[in-house]
Design a protein around this motif. Structure first.
Motif, short mmCIF file in Angstrom:
data_model
loop_
_atom_site.label_atom_id
_atom_site.label_comp_id
_atom_site.label_asym_id
_atom_site.label_seq_id
_atom_site.Cartn_x
_atom_site.Cartn_y
_atom_site.Cartn_z
N GLY A 270 0.80 -1.22 0.00
CA GLY A 270 0.00 0.00 0.00
C GLY A 270 0.83 1.27 0.00
O GLY A 270 0.31 2.37 -0.14
N HIS A 271 2.14 1.13 0.16
CA HIS A 271 3.03 2.28 0.14
C HIS A 271 3.91 2.22 -1.11
O HIS A 271 4.27 1.14 -1.57
N SER A 272 4.27 3.36 -1.62
CA SER A 272 5.09 3.42 -2.83
C SER A 272 6.56 3.13 -2.51
O SER A 272 7.08 3.56 -1.48
N GLU A 273 7.20 2.41 -3.41
CA GLU A 273 8.65 2.23 -3.31
C GLU A 273 9.33 3.42 -3.97
O GLU A 273 8.75 4.07 -4.85
N PRO A 274 10.56 3.71 -3.60
CA PRO A 274 11.25 4.87 -4.17
C PRO A 274 11.53 4.68 -5.66
O PRO A 274 11.87 3.59 -6.11
N GLU A 275 11.42 5.76 -6.38
CA GLU A 275 11.71 5.78 -7.82
C GLU A 275 13.12 6.30 -8.09
O GLU A 275 13.58 6.24 -9.22
N LEU A 276 13.77 6.82 -7.07
CA LEU A 276 15.09 7.43 -7.26
C LEU A 276 15.97 7.12 -6.06
O LEU A 276 15.53 7.26 -4.91
N LEU A 277 17.19 6.70 -6.33
CA LEU A 277 18.18 6.45 -5.27
C LEU A 277 19.39 7.32 -5.55
O LEU A 277 19.92 7.34 -6.66
N LEU A 278 19.81 8.07 -4.54
CA LEU A 278 20.98 8.94 -4.66
C LEU A 278 22.11 8.39 -3.81
O LEU A 278 22.23 8.71 -2.63
N PRO A 279 22.96 7.53 -4.38
CA PRO A 279 24.09 6.98 -3.62
C PRO A 279 25.06 8.08 -3.22
O PRO A 279 25.10 9.15 -3.84
N GLU B 288 26.43 7.63 -9.57
CA GLU B 288 25.37 8.29 -10.31
C GLU B 288 24.00 7.91 -9.73
O GLU B 288 23.84 6.83 -9.16
N PRO B 289 23.01 8.79 -9.86
CA PRO B 289 21.66 8.45 -9.40
C PRO B 289 21.12 7.20 -10.10
O PRO B 289 21.49 6.90 -11.23
N ILE B 290 20.26 6.49 -9.39
CA ILE B 290 19.62 5.30 -9.95
C ILE B 290 18.13 5.59 -10.07
O ILE B 290 17.48 5.95 -9.09
N PHE B 291 17.60 5.44 -11.29
CA PHE B 291 16.21 5.78 -11.56
C PHE B 291 15.38 4.53 -11.76
O PHE B 291 15.82 3.55 -12.36
N GLY B 292 14.14 4.56 -11.24
CA GLY B 292 13.19 3.47 -11.45
C GLY B 292 13.16 2.51 -10.28
O GLY B 292 14.21 2.09 -9.78
N ARG B 293 11.93 2.16 -9.88
CA ARG B 293 11.82 1.35 -8.66
C ARG B 293 12.47 -0.02 -8.82
O ARG B 293 13.05 -0.54 -7.87
N ASP B 294 12.39 -0.61 -10.02
CA ASP B 294 13.02 -1.93 -10.20
C ASP B 294 14.54 -1.85 -10.09
O ASP B 294 15.17 -2.70 -9.47
N ALA B 295 15.11 -0.81 -10.69
CA ALA B 295 16.56 -0.64 -10.63
C ALA B 295 17.01 -0.35 -9.20
O ALA B 295 18.03 -0.86 -8.74
N VAL B 296 16.24 0.47 -8.48
CA VAL B 296 16.57 0.78 -7.09
C VAL B 296 16.50 -0.49 -6.25
O VAL B 296 17.40 -0.79 -5.44
N ARG B 297 15.45 -1.27 -6.44
CA ARG B 297 15.29 -2.51 -5.69
C ARG B 297 16.46 -3.46 -5.95
O ARG B 297 17.05 -4.03 -5.04
N ARG B 298 16.81 -3.63 -7.23
CA ARG B 298 17.89 -4.55 -7.58
C ARG B 298 19.21 -4.12 -6.93
O ARG B 298 19.94 -4.94 -6.40
N ARG B 299 19.50 -2.81 -6.99
CA ARG B 299 20.78 -2.34 -6.46
C ARG B 299 20.85 -2.55 -4.95
O ARG B 299 21.85 -3.03 -4.41
N LEU B 300 19.78 -2.20 -4.23
CA LEU B 300 19.81 -2.34 -2.78
C LEU B 300 19.85 -3.81 -2.36
O LEU B 300 20.52 -4.18 -1.40
#
Length: 202
Positions: free
Chosen positions: A13-22, A26-38
């Motif tokens: 019910g809550h949104s996952e982040p669409e952007l990760l700033l390591p 470089e920034p990581i865009f998209g919830r799938d890419a953020v999920r994979r990286r973390l």
């Protein structure tokens, strides 16, 4: 647990982040890419931790683990700001302590001078030169450290140490390692004496 970091932090019910700033990349865009990286970071850290603990329990020495442990292909991360071997050393000493089982480690002698004491500084420097010529800069560094512990002004040891440090610096793609090597070069290049190295050198 099979529940990911993101699933615990962001329940249904809550949104996952669409952007990760390591911090350093470089920034990581998209919830799938953020999920994979973390998830990759999490799994890589857990893998190294468990491998070190397993090695300790099996009686493997710290340097053997530092040399042998490598992340599996699906967890490989860029080592620009750290190294797996450094984490291995930190985890090993966290759980097993700093004592390596050798009695001489219990005494307040900062450097191992055995090589220079046994063979004489000149012979050790000659061996270090041979190692450097065969591209074994790390072993050459160890030997020059031993010589400079007993003969701080030995010009041959200083020259070989500088060359070894510069060779390692030229080959390094790790920012932290490069900073360490640059600092070491400045220390060797500086005039010998108590004021040679300052905190600002970092």
């Amino acid at each position: 647990s099979s529940v990911s970091v993101l699933e615990r932090r962001f329940p249904a019910g809550h949104s996952e982040p669409e952007l990760l700033l390591p911090g350093h990349e470089e920034p990581i865009f998209g919830r799938d890419a953020v999920r994979r990286r973390l998830q990759t970071y999490r799994d890589a850290v857990a893998w190294v931790h468990d491998a070190v603990v397993r090695g300790i329990n099996e009686g493997v020495g710290v340097h053997a683990l530092m040399g042998d442990l490598a992340l599996p292909d699906d967890l490989v991360l860029p080592e620009r700001f750290g190294r797996v071997s450094w984490s291995v050393r930190g985890l090993y000493e966290l759980y097993a302590g700093w004592f390596d089982g050798q009695p001489e480690s219990r005494y307040a002698l900062a450097d191992s001078t055995a090589a220079a004491e046994l063979a004489g500084p000149d012979a050790v420097v000659e061996r270090a030169q041979d190692l450097l010529a065969s591209k074994d800069a790390v072993r050459a560094l160890h030997l020059t450290r031993a010589v400079l512990a007993v003969a701080p002004a030995h010009s041959g040891a200083v020259a070989v140490r500088l060359a070894a440090l510069r060779n390692l610096l030229a080959a390094s793609r790790n920012d932290f390692e490069r900073g360490l090597l640059q600092h070491a070069i400045r220390e060797v290049d500086a005039p010998r004496g108590p004021s040679a190295a300052t905190p600002e050198a970092w």
